[in-house]
Design an enzyme around this catalytic site. Structure first.
Site, PDB file in Angstrom:
ATOM      1  N   ARG A   1       3.259  -6.512   8.958  1.00 32.46           N
ATOM      2  CA  ARG A   1       3.818  -7.132   7.737  1.00 32.46           C
ATOM      3  C   ARG A   1       2.980  -8.297   7.233  1.00 32.46           C
ATOM      4  O   ARG A   1       2.941  -8.565   6.037  1.00 32.46           O
ATOM      5  CB  ARG A   1       5.233  -7.663   8.013  1.00 32.46           C
ATOM      6  CG  ARG A   1       6.275  -6.594   8.074  1.00 32.46           C
ATOM      7  CD  ARG A   1       7.657  -7.213   8.121  1.00 32.46           C
ATOM      8  NE  ARG A   1       8.631  -6.232   8.541  1.00 32.46           N
ATOM      9  CZ  ARG A   1       9.143  -5.298   7.753  1.00 32.46           C
ATOM     10  NH1 ARG A   1       8.763  -5.228   6.490  1.00 32.46           N
ATOM     11  NH2 ARG A   1      10.020  -4.439   8.209  1.00 32.46           N
TER      12      ARG A   1
ATOM     13  N   ARG B   1      18.783  -6.617   6.630  1.00 32.41           N
ATOM     14  CA  ARG B   1      19.599  -5.409   6.733  1.00 32.41           C
ATOM     15  C   ARG B   1      20.114  -5.184   8.155  1.00 32.41           C
ATOM     16  O   ARG B   1      20.770  -4.196   8.437  1.00 32.41           O
ATOM     17  CB  ARG B   1      18.772  -4.191   6.291  1.00 32.41           C
ATOM     18  CG  ARG B   1      18.425  -4.210   4.814  1.00 32.41           C
ATOM     19  CD  ARG B   1      17.287  -3.249   4.525  1.00 32.41           C
ATOM     20  NE  ARG B   1      16.039  -3.706   5.140  1.00 32.41           N
ATOM     21  CZ  ARG B   1      14.917  -2.996   5.190  1.00 32.41           C
ATOM     22  NH1 ARG B   1      14.882  -1.775   4.700  1.00 32.41           N
ATOM     23  NH2 ARG B   1      13.821  -3.495   5.750  1.00 32.41           N
TER      24      ARG B   1
ATOM     25  N   ASP C   1       6.517   5.896  10.465  1.00 35.51           N
ATOM     26  CA  ASP C   1       7.742   5.547   9.731  1.00 35.51           C
ATOM     27  C   ASP C   1       8.025   6.658   8.706  1.00 35.51           C
ATOM     28  O   ASP C   1       8.579   6.415   7.636  1.00 35.51           O
ATOM     29  CB  ASP C   1       7.615   4.188   9.037  1.00 35.51           C
ATOM     30  CG  ASP C   1       8.948   3.445   8.940  1.00 35.51           C
ATOM     31  OD1 ASP C   1       9.950   3.950   9.472  1.00 35.51           O
ATOM     32  OD2 ASP C   1       8.979   2.375   8.311  1.00 35.51           O
TER      33      ASP C   1
HETATM   34 ZN    ZN Z   1      11.933  -0.059  10.697  1.00 38.79          ZN
END
Ligand code: ZN
Length: 394
Positions: free
Chosen positions: A228, A164, A286
């Site tokens: 991640r 993205r 986040d």
């Molecule tokens: Zn981010």
């Protein structure tokens, strides 16, 4: 009026043992054993905090206060953050950012929402830019935004290794870092480049290339989402040993964990085991971001929303499940981010800093009371200050 918080176990965030803390005028005025103001002719409200922990208000270096997402169409744009979502979580300082969408989400909106939350009682700073490169700015340059806009302390989240993002070249990223650095130098800020690191195999390779080829200090970069995978986290440890502070995301989902993502608390446990100190690894929420899931064909298969409350949950998991030293766990949600972002009046409890405090019930790590700049936002786990559009239920 002054407030004397008496007898709490003080984590500043380092363990200071049992201390009294006096606050007034929005600042911490004194810390000591058995402080007394008797006969001083000043009115003092005393709070009995025996058996409680007193820690700094949490500092969240990545929050999407205007909402984020939209990867599944307009109806999947996530909602704005409210005052109470942060205050009930014990988070008093947030750094706001745009993400994937800088078309329907804008920097003027981000700055206005930041000012709204400041007015309501929190402390909020902003990153200019978004995932995109060239970076979208308000004044036309990253440097000018950082110099001229008081609440802007850096640029981010610039996306690397993500489908993205804009796949910037090393030279482009070096130029952004240089702009941010000079903007910071001229305005007395850190000028941090906050990096959204995606799940592409490239990982942190681009950062390595920038540092190798250009005279940009490693400490200009602040990468997030390093939880991640184990591999990405270990790449992060390598950079942390070289002086960078790395960030892990507290908001997650069972699906993401099943795919190999690590919880923030587990990342801290692994960091400490690997000789990386808590001061080198911060947690961010986040909050209000979308947590999209994509299938093997790159199609959106699910969508959840990040929550600022995840900061408290991660702190709890670190202390209770991973048995991490209380000070170390608190450092990752307070001073690690504040110090790296150059917010010297935030993320710690010391004489002269802002009175951003959280009184914690150690039994289950529950938030009892929260103060931001000396104003009590939460008492006995309930909000005492409501956001403008919150309907009070009491
Ligand atoms: Zn981010």
């Amino acid at each position: 009026m002054l407030t004397l918080i008496r007898g709490a176990h003080l984590y500043a965030p380092r363990d200071q043992g049992r201390q009294d803390v006096l606050i007034g005028g929005g600042k911490v005025l004194a810390i000591g054993e058995d402080l007394s103001l008797q006969g001083q002719g000043v009115e003092v409200r005393e709070i009995n905090a025996e058996g409680r922990w007193l820690m700094p208000g949490m500092v969240d270096p990545l929050a999407h206060i205007t909402g984020g997402g939209g990867e599944g169409g307009f109806h999947t744009r996530t909602p704005e953050m409210t005052l109470e979502e942060a205050s009930l979580a014990g988070v008093t300082t947030l750094v706001a950012a745009l993400g994937t969408d800088a078309t329907t989400r804008t920097l003027p909106d981000l700055l206005a929402k930041a000012q709204a939350l400041v007015h309501e009682g929190l402390e909020v700073y902003c990153y200019t830019g978004s995932y995109e490169v060239p970076v979208r700015t308000l004044t036309g340059s990253v440097r000018d935004d950082i110099i001229l806009l008081e609440r802007v302390i850096g640029v981010g989240e610039v996306a690397i290794a993500d489908h993205r993002g804009s796949f910037p070249s090393a030279r482009e990223l070096a130029r952004i870092a240089s702009e941010a650095r000079v903007g910071g130098m001229l305005s007395g800020k850190r000028g941090i480049v906050f990096l959204h690191v995606g799940d592409d195999d490239e990982q942190l390779g681009l950062v390595d290339e920038v540092i190798e080829r250009f005279p940009v200090p490693i400490t200009q970069f602040y990468p997030t989402h390093l939880n991640r995978s184990v591999e990405l986290l270990e790449e992060g440890f390598r950079l942390a040993r070289a002086g960078m502070v790395i960030d892990v995301t507290a908001s997650t989902t069972p699906e993401l964990l099943a795919q190999g993502e690590l919880s923030a608390a587990e990342c801290l446990a692994r960091a400490l085991k690997a000789g990386v100190s808590a001061q080198q690894i911060s947690f961010s929420s986040d909050g209000n971001a979308s947590l999209p899931e994509f299938n093997a064909a790159g199609e959106l298969s699910g969508l959840k929303v990040g929550r600022v409350l995840s900061m408290l949950e991660a702190l709890r998991e670190a202390i209770i499940e991973h048995k991490i030293d209380v000070s170390d766990a608190m450092i990752s949600v307070t001073s690690a981010a504040a110090d790296y972002l150059g917010l010297s009046h935030k993320g710690r409890i010391a004489v002269g800093v802002d009175a951003d405090l959280v009184l914690v019930d150690p039994n289950g790590i529950q938030v009892d009371s929260v103060w931001c700049r000396g104003r009590r936002l939460v008492h006995e786990g309930r909000p005492t200050v409501h956001g403008t559009f919150t309907v009070a239920d009491d």
